[in-house]
Design a protein around this motif. Structure first.
Motif, short mmCIF file in Angstrom:
data_model
loop_
_atom_site.label_atom_id
_atom_site.label_comp_id
_atom_site.label_asym_id
_atom_site.label_seq_id
_atom_site.Cartn_x
_atom_site.Cartn_y
_atom_site.Cartn_z
N LYS A 271 42.69 53.62 46.87
CA LYS A 271 43.87 54.37 46.44
C LYS A 271 44.77 54.68 47.62
CE LYS A 271 45.88 56.40 42.89
NZ LYS A 271 46.32 55.61 41.72
N VAL A 272 44.17 54.97 48.78
CA VAL A 272 44.94 55.32 49.97
C VAL A 272 45.57 54.10 50.62
CG1 VAL A 272 44.76 56.22 52.33
CG2 VAL A 272 43.60 57.41 50.46
N PHE A 273 44.80 53.00 50.75
CA PHE A 273 45.27 51.85 51.53
C PHE A 273 45.92 50.74 50.71
CE2 PHE A 273 42.04 53.75 54.32
CZ PHE A 273 42.74 53.78 55.52
N VAL A 274 45.55 50.60 49.44
CA VAL A 274 46.07 49.48 48.65
C VAL A 274 47.02 49.94 47.55
CG1 VAL A 274 45.43 47.48 47.24
CG2 VAL A 274 43.98 48.15 49.14
N ARG A 275 46.58 50.88 46.73
CA ARG A 275 47.40 51.50 45.67
C ARG A 275 47.85 50.51 44.59
NH1 ARG A 275 51.57 55.23 49.31
NH2 ARG A 275 49.96 56.38 50.45
N LYS A 276 47.15 49.40 44.45
CA LYS A 276 47.54 48.42 43.45
C LYS A 276 46.56 48.35 42.28
CE LYS A 276 50.05 45.40 46.66
NZ LYS A 276 50.18 44.05 47.24
N GLY B 226 40.28 49.24 36.45
CA GLY B 226 40.59 47.83 36.66
C GLY B 226 39.76 47.21 37.77
N PHE B 227 39.55 47.97 38.85
CA PHE B 227 38.75 47.47 39.97
C PHE B 227 37.31 47.22 39.53
CE2 PHE B 227 35.84 48.47 43.52
CZ PHE B 227 36.18 47.45 44.39
N PHE B 228 36.74 48.17 38.79
CA PHE B 228 35.35 48.02 38.36
C PHE B 228 35.20 46.92 37.30
CE2 PHE B 228 35.25 52.38 40.05
CZ PHE B 228 34.21 52.22 40.95
N LYS B 229 36.22 46.76 36.47
CA LYS B 229 36.18 45.67 35.48
C LYS B 229 36.21 44.31 36.19
CE LYS B 229 38.41 43.96 31.29
NZ LYS B 229 39.59 44.05 30.38
N ALA B 230 37.01 44.25 37.26
CA ALA B 230 37.12 43.00 38.01
C ALA B 230 35.82 42.66 38.73
CB ALA B 230 38.26 43.10 39.02
N ASN C 256 39.92 37.76 40.04
CA ASN C 256 40.20 38.99 39.31
C ASN C 256 41.02 40.01 40.10
OD1 ASN C 256 38.61 37.81 37.36
ND2 ASN C 256 36.81 39.06 37.79
N LEU C 257 40.88 39.98 41.44
CA LEU C 257 41.63 40.95 42.25
C LEU C 257 42.79 40.32 43.00
CD1 LEU C 257 38.66 43.07 43.69
CD2 LEU C 257 40.22 43.67 41.82
N GLY C 258 42.89 39.01 42.97
CA GLY C 258 44.05 38.33 43.55
C GLY C 258 44.03 38.22 45.06
N MET D 97 48.31 39.15 51.65
CA MET D 97 47.65 38.06 50.93
C MET D 97 46.91 38.60 49.71
SD MET D 97 46.16 35.58 53.95
CE MET D 97 47.22 34.84 55.18
N LEU D 98 47.46 39.64 49.09
CA LEU D 98 46.87 40.22 47.89
C LEU D 98 47.88 40.16 46.76
CD1 LEU D 98 44.50 41.81 46.58
CD2 LEU D 98 45.66 43.90 47.29
N ASP D 99 47.52 39.47 45.69
CA ASP D 99 48.42 39.32 44.54
C ASP D 99 47.67 39.72 43.27
OD1 ASP D 99 50.57 38.67 42.90
OD2 ASP D 99 50.02 36.54 42.81
N TYR D 100 47.52 41.02 43.10
CA TYR D 100 46.76 41.52 41.94
C TYR D 100 47.66 41.59 40.71
CZ TYR D 100 44.29 44.74 38.84
OH TYR D 100 43.69 45.33 37.76
N GLN D 101 47.20 40.99 39.62
CA GLN D 101 47.88 41.09 38.34
C GLN D 101 46.86 41.58 37.32
OE1 GLN D 101 51.12 40.48 37.97
NE2 GLN D 101 51.40 39.74 40.07
N GLU D 102 47.13 42.74 36.73
CA GLU D 102 46.14 43.32 35.82
C GLU D 102 45.85 42.42 34.63
OE1 GLU D 102 45.13 47.62 33.73
OE2 GLU D 102 47.04 47.29 34.73
N LYS D 103 46.83 41.68 34.19
CA LYS D 103 46.62 40.80 33.04
C LYS D 103 45.67 39.65 33.37
CE LYS D 103 50.65 37.88 34.04
NZ LYS D 103 51.93 37.35 33.51
#
Length: 481
Positions: free
Chosen positions: A301-306, A311-315, A343-345, A464-470
């Motif tokens: 939550k502090v460093f990424v916020r995405k 969602g993180f645990f589902k991934a 799942n996390l991009g 280099m992080l491309d998280y898409q919840e869908k």
């Protein structure tokens, strides 16, 4: 029985060991158990200690040297190792806070703890170790009779054990430099460090130094050395595997012997031992659950916020499930990489570098458990470790975690190292062995979750992080175990 998984065989061995300890205590057979069954438990401890030092040495050299080209990977490698080190220190600190707050080892009856303490002092005297807190129960004549009951020593032997090396130790303590702990980390004779208990920090220092130097010599010269190191490391991992194949029998002997020594022919003390063990397990689980569901999400939550919390645990759920079932970060690594990338991009360039290092050096769950275990065992034996000694636990556990193999039960080998570092009896691991396999499953989930969290932070810092919840479709992700 041949088709039965090893962990089930170990559990059966533990149950039989506990049953034998109860029967032995009830029937008055403790002397037989100590004389004819317990020695096989000692053999088991000796085998683990035999493997522990070279396993740490070659694992650390391999882990450091496999970071790659320092010129191209220096920045990202430095950030990765720093983050892994920070999360490990936090995990150990959390474990120390919990075990010092809840004090699970002090929740059994005082007489049992006094007997444990007397056994500890007799052992320390026989091994030449200093009594950690400076208190000596054997110095008090009121405990001589009890000490003779639980040991084969005479009163003269007990008096000898109670005063041995006390004056000399006190004189040495007065002249110690404030930087002596730092001096002690750097060996002047590496082979002397290899052959002496309690000098594991020196071995770890040498291994890190050796591994770093391998990074700075030409590849054509370092490659054969690294290949040899990796090959030797595999041999010692195979030794661990072979010893663990015989673990069901050894665990039976170890548990039966240790419980018989602690409880004698008083069955009530057996109950007290396992009451304390339940509080220990709850303390470890509280720390592990806090790491998984509070610490890692807070860091993200502090460093990424995405990432949304769930969602993180589902991934990561496929990797976490496999980690729980296999108790192996290494076996889970391919699935962890798949979850992090799909799942996390996270870009594959980041995951292929950060996660393998994490599977080697990041053992947050193992480190937390080791910190709790050491202090619990000390509490169980009425030993009050000072802040300095607990800091030694933090340092040794942090560095030893680098050498923890990412395979089931390797944490027990490392725990022997940590116990040795503060002058406690390595055979005490038998006390916590009954619940180790279950806790090992939770520890591995923490390790894998921590690897993923650090990987995401590094990826976000490198854009280099491309998280898409869908795209988070872990519910359709199939895992082949």
């Amino acid at each position: 029985m041949k088709r039965l998984a090893l962990h089930w065989k170990i559990i059966i061995g533990m149950i039989l060991g506990i049953c034998w300890a109860l029967l032995s205590s009830f029937m008055g057979w403790s002397s037989f158990t100590i004389d004819w069954i317990d020695p096989f438990g000692t053999i088991f401890i000796n085998l683990l200690k035999l493997i522990a030092v070279p396993l740490v040495l070659f694992s650390i050299i391999s882990g450091v040297a496999n970071i790659g080209d320092p010129s191209s990977l220096g920045r990202m490698g430095g950030k990765t190792l720093l983050l892994y080190m920070v999360t490990t220190i936090f995990a150990i600190s959390l474990g120390l806070v919990l075990v010092n707050t809840l004090k699970p080892g002090k929740l059994i009856d005082e007489q049992s703890r006094i007997d444990n303490r007397i056994n500890y002092e007799i052992w320390a005297g026989s091994q030449g170790y200093e009594i950690k807190d400076g208190i000596n129960y054997l110095h008090d004549p009121q405990y001589f009779e009890r000490a003779q009951v639980i040991s084969n020593l005479t009163k003269n032997d007990l008096k000898e054990a109670s005063i041995s090396d006390k004056i000399e130790t006190a004189d040495k303590q007065k002249e110690i430099s404030p930087l002596q702990p730092l001096i002690d980390v750097v060996p002047d004779n590496f082979f002397y460090s290899l052959s002496n208990n309690g000098l594991m920090l020196q071995i770890i220092f040498f291994a890190i130094f050796f591994g770093v130097c391998l990074l700075f010599i030409p590849n054509e010269k370092s490659a054969p050395v690294l290949k040899l190191v990796d090959g030797i490391n595999e041999v010692f991992l195979k030794m661990v595997d072979m010893v663990m194949q015989a673990a069901p029998f050894f665990v039976f002997a170890l548990l039966a012997g240790v419980v018989s020594k602690m409880a004698g022919d008083d069955i009530g003390k057996v109950v007290e031992i396992f009451k304390g063990l339940s509080w220990y397990s709850l303390t470890v689980l509280l720390g592990l659950v806090t790491m998984i569901f509070i610490v890692y999400p807070s860091i993200l939550k502090v460093f990424v916020r995405k990432f949304p919390y769930f969602g993180f645990f589902k991934a990561m759920s496929p990797a976490q499930t496999l980690a729980f079932s296999t108790s192996s970060s290494a076996a889970t690594l391919p699935v962890t990489m798949e979850c992090v990338e799909q799942n996390l991009g996270v870009d594959k360039k980041i995951s292929s570098f950060v996660l393998p290092i994490g599977a080697t050096v990041n053992m947050d769950g193992t480190s937390l458990y080791q910190a709790v275990a050491v202090i619990f065992l000390a509490q169980l034996h009425m030993i009050d470790l000072t802040i300095g000694q607990q800091l030694t636990v933090v340092l040794t556990t942090t560095l030893a975690s680098i050498g923890s193999a990412a395979v089931p039960s390797a944490g027990l080998v490392m725990l022997i190292i940590v116990l040795d570092s503060v002058g406690l009896n390595p055979a005490w691991i038998a006390i916590i062995f009954p619940v180790d396999r279950i806790l090992d499953m939770f520890r591995t989930v923490v390790n894998v979750t921590g690897d993923a969290a650090v990987c995401c932070i590094i990826a976000d810092g490198e854009n280099m992080l491309d998280y898409q919840e869908k795209s988070n479709q872990s519910d359709t992700f199939e895992v082949e175990s």
